[in-house]
Write a protein that holds these residues in place. Structure first.
Motif, PDB file in Angstrom:
ATOM      1  N   HIS A  69      -7.822   4.668  -1.319  1.00  0.00           N
ATOM      2  CA  HIS A  69      -7.772   3.199  -1.383  1.00  0.00           C
ATOM      3  C   HIS A  69      -8.605   2.655  -2.541  1.00  0.00           C
ATOM      4  O   HIS A  69      -8.287   1.593  -3.090  1.00  0.00           O
ATOM      5  CB  HIS A  69      -8.284   2.633  -0.055  1.00  0.00           C
ATOM      6  CG  HIS A  69      -8.179   1.150   0.066  1.00  0.00           C
ATOM      7  ND1 HIS A  69      -6.989   0.492   0.248  1.00  0.00           N
ATOM      8  CD2 HIS A  69      -9.142   0.178   0.040  1.00  0.00           C
ATOM      9  CE1 HIS A  69      -7.203  -0.812   0.336  1.00  0.00           C
ATOM     10  NE2 HIS A  69      -8.508  -1.028   0.205  1.00  0.00           N
ATOM     11  N   ASP A  81      -0.943   2.775  -7.043  1.00  0.00           N
ATOM     12  CA  ASP A  81      -2.053   1.874  -7.351  1.00  0.00           C
ATOM     13  C   ASP A  81      -1.708   0.920  -8.490  1.00  0.00           C
ATOM     14  O   ASP A  81      -2.139  -0.241  -8.495  1.00  0.00           O
ATOM     15  CB  ASP A  81      -3.295   2.675  -7.743  1.00  0.00           C
ATOM     16  CG  ASP A  81      -3.811   3.555  -6.617  1.00  0.00           C
ATOM     17  OD1 ASP A  81      -3.414   3.321  -5.453  1.00  0.00           O
ATOM     18  OD2 ASP A  81      -4.605   4.476  -6.900  1.00  0.00           O
ATOM     19  N   GLN A  86       0.804  -1.211   0.000  1.00  0.00           N
ATOM     20  CA  GLN A  86       0.000   0.000   0.000  1.00  0.00           C
ATOM     21  C   GLN A  86       0.846   1.273   0.000  1.00  0.00           C
ATOM     22  O   GLN A  86       0.304   2.370  -0.216  1.00  0.00           O
ATOM     23  CB  GLN A  86      -0.964  -0.003   1.186  1.00  0.00           C
ATOM     24  CG  GLN A  86      -2.051  -1.072   1.061  1.00  0.00           C
ATOM     25  CD  GLN A  86      -3.201  -0.869   2.026  1.00  0.00           C
ATOM     26  OE1 GLN A  86      -3.502   0.266   2.417  1.00  0.00           O
ATOM     27  NE2 GLN A  86      -3.859  -1.951   2.400  1.00  0.00           N
ATOM     28  N   GLY A 112      -8.619   3.480  -5.490  1.00  0.00           N
ATOM     29  CA  GLY A 112      -7.774   3.297  -6.671  1.00  0.00           C
ATOM     30  C   GLY A 112      -7.140   1.922  -6.709  1.00  0.00           C
ATOM     31  O   GLY A 112      -6.940   1.348  -7.802  1.00  0.00           O
ATOM     32  N   ARG A 113      -6.813   1.376  -5.553  1.00  0.00           N
ATOM     33  CA  ARG A 113      -6.273   0.009  -5.505  1.00  0.00           C
ATOM     34  C   ARG A 113      -7.352  -0.989  -5.925  1.00  0.00           C
ATOM     35  O   ARG A 113      -7.082  -1.942  -6.663  1.00  0.00           O
ATOM     36  CB  ARG A 113      -5.768  -0.297  -4.099  1.00  0.00           C
ATOM     37  CG  ARG A 113      -4.677   0.657  -3.619  1.00  0.00           C
ATOM     38  CD  ARG A 113      -4.235   0.379  -2.188  1.00  0.00           C
ATOM     39  NE  ARG A 113      -3.305   1.397  -1.730  1.00  0.00           N
ATOM     40  CZ  ARG A 113      -3.489   2.190  -0.676  1.00  0.00           C
ATOM     41  NH1 ARG A 113      -4.572   2.043   0.055  1.00  0.00           N
ATOM     42  NH2 ARG A 113      -2.593   3.097  -0.353  1.00  0.00           N
TER      43      ARG A 113
END
Length: 530
Positions: free
Chosen positions: A476, A93, A89, A478-479
């Protein structure tokens, strides 16, 4: 970063991590498995060095990144795996997409982290709608990414049986499919799609699911829900029922009067099923046996069952249900597994002390279970039933009611501050439930679970969502985009995610206790209305 680490400090150094970088140390396999898109290679020394520190807890870790690469110190394999998830993380991404030869900037940080709760769970109902093995494996990957570690599989209900049995083959031959499925909204007149629905996991599938989950630090918790919710079982083996009559696999939702007999042949049947399921899954520390929404009328009307109850020295049919569930828990204990039950089974009384209780009807009954010395996993309808819609809007896909939002999940306190300390200590975890009466496919699973399960992950790992959770969640997403998760956007569904036919106004989830009382009378009761 989600879930937020206990300690995260920025450092001055940084480096570049390339696809095909090396990782070294005795826990290197866990790091490689956690970072599949980086295609890491083993080496004697590496860009990522991993070592074990027995002084840390098994899921705890320290992660330091800087100009020399990354160093992970972990208490065990799970700690190394979670450290790698945190490391991932820190990368862009795009690192969640597989590509060869890519290079990613890795900022300098120091993280010290460990989970607040040991049980960080997601429940998936595969009985009402079946989801093939590939979807279960994908869900395990998403759970692992968010440091969730218990996958509760609801394998049997009135609407279907979902695992092969070599000892009782009619279970998968007959009970695994139904000719049609109800499509009506809550309390509307019955409507059906007239399409056959079915499926089951072979024992080989179950073995693969168990091994795949363990490799990613996830424990599978199988649920064989008894003695109620038994229509599918009794479609195949009616002699196991309280009346001997044959039932059809149920094609509608709601509670059925179908109930297994408590007599010895049923106990023998279920212990054989336990042996098959545990034997296939491998290490199975927990088995859920249900005990919820049981209609005991057929027991009370049976002379044979009443005579058996009297022979055991029991006064009531509720006492007999408690005895039956304890007998199953004893059988599981002999096999090295702890029983897990819904809260009605606790209210019935007589549980083994090591039985875990899931208080779906609210944390009030959960507190009573904790005070009685039972370990508790927080599972209340509000805000942890993800079959409720995320907004009170006609745009939302069909749901059982309105509305449980991401913010509601993030605000949940699994171990309330006003409980006594010894009661709080009995809350060993938290789990969200996805019942699938109105979740017909994998795309809807994505929509229902995410991003609410991101909030669950934060609460389960950290104990509470931090004030900056919403901002971190926006980043997050985007992940999740890179992975291909079809989550519900924070602003509302995409046009193709909306429910096209107009749906009537739903049940308000904040009034859900009224509906629960109507189904179960009260959390003091074990008897539902039908």
């Amino acid at each position: 970063m989600i879930p937020r680490p206990a300690l995260l400090n920025d450092l001055s150094g940084s480096c570049e991590l390339t696809s095909g970088a090396t990782v070294s140390g005795d826990l290197a396999d866990a790091v490689r498995l956690a970072l599949p898109t980086l295609d890491l290679r083993p080496g004697d020394s590496g860009d990522i060095d991993v070592r074990r520190d027995p002084a840390l807890g098994p899921e705890a870790y320290r992660l330091t990144t800087g100009s020399r690469g990354a160093e992970i110190v972990a208490g065990g394999r799970a700690g190394a795996f979670y450290a790698a998830q945190s490391l991932h993380q820190l990368l862009p991404d795009a690192s969640y997409r597989f590509s060869t030869g890519a290079a990613w900037p890795l900022p300098g940080v120091r993280i010290e982290d460990a989970p607040r709760f040991a049980w960080r769970g997601l429940h998936l109902d595969v009985a009402r709608h079946f989801f093939p093995k590939r979807e279960v494996l994908r869900l395990i990957d998403l759970m692992a990414m968010h440091k969730l570690n218990r996958l509760h599989l609801h394998l049997v209900d009135d609407q279907g049986w979902r695992v092969e049995s070599r000892a009782y083959p009619l279970l998968h031959e007959v009970s695994s499919h139904r000719p049609r499925t109800a499509t009506n909204y809550y309390k509307e007149p019955d409507a059906y799609d007239d399409l056959p629905h079915g499926g089951y996991y072979s024992l080989a599938d179950l073995a693969e699911i168990g091994a795949y989950a363990r490799s990613r630090c996830v424990t599978v918790v199988p649920e064989i829900d008894v003695p109620g919710h038994a229509s599918a079982i009794l479609a195949a083996y009616p002699a196991l029922g309280a009346t001997g009559e044959r039932y059809d696999v149920l094609d509608r939702w709601g509670i059925s009067p179908a109930i297994l007999s408590p007599l010895p042949p049923t106990v023998e049947f279920l212990t054989t099923i336990f042996d098959e399921v545990i034997g296939a899954l491998g290490e199975t520390p927990y088995v859920h046996i249900g005990g919820d929404e049981v209609v005991l009328d057929h027991w009370a009307e049976s002379a044979e069952i009443n005579a058996y109850r009297d022979s055991l020295g029991l006064a009531t049919t509720n006492d007999l249900q408690a005895w039956f569930l304890r007998r199953l828990a004893d059988a599981l204990a002999e096999r090295g597994s702890r029983a897990v039950v819904w809260d009605e089974a606790f209210v019935s009384g007589g549980l083994r002390q090591d039985t875990l209780v899931m208080p779906w009807r609210g944390m009030g009954v959960g507190r009573r279970a904790a005070a009685a010395g039972h370990d508790v996993i927080a599972t209340p309808v509000f805000p942890l039933y993800f079959d409720y819609a995320e907004a009170a809007s006609a745009d939302e896909p069909m749901a059982i009611g309105d509305a449980t939002t991401v913010a509601d999940v993030a605000a949940f306190a699994p171990a309330p501050a006003d409980w006594a300390e010894e009661e709080r200590e009995r809350v060993i975890g938290v789990q969200a439930q996805l019942w699938t009466e109105r979740v017909p496919d994998a795309r809807t699973v994505d929509y229902r679970l995410w991003p609410r399960a991101c909030a669950l992950a934060e609460v389960a790992w950290s104990g509470a969502a931090a004030p900056d959770f919403t901002g971190r969640l926006r980043e997050h997403l985007g992940r999740l985009d890179a992975i291909g998760v079809e989550y519900r956007p924070l602003a509302g569904p995409h046009p193709w995610q909306r429910r096209r036919p107009h749906r009537p106004s739903g049940v308000q989830v904040r009034d859900v206790m009224d509906r629960i009382d109507a189904m179960t009378h009260s959390a003091e009761s074990t008897r539902p209305s039908v």
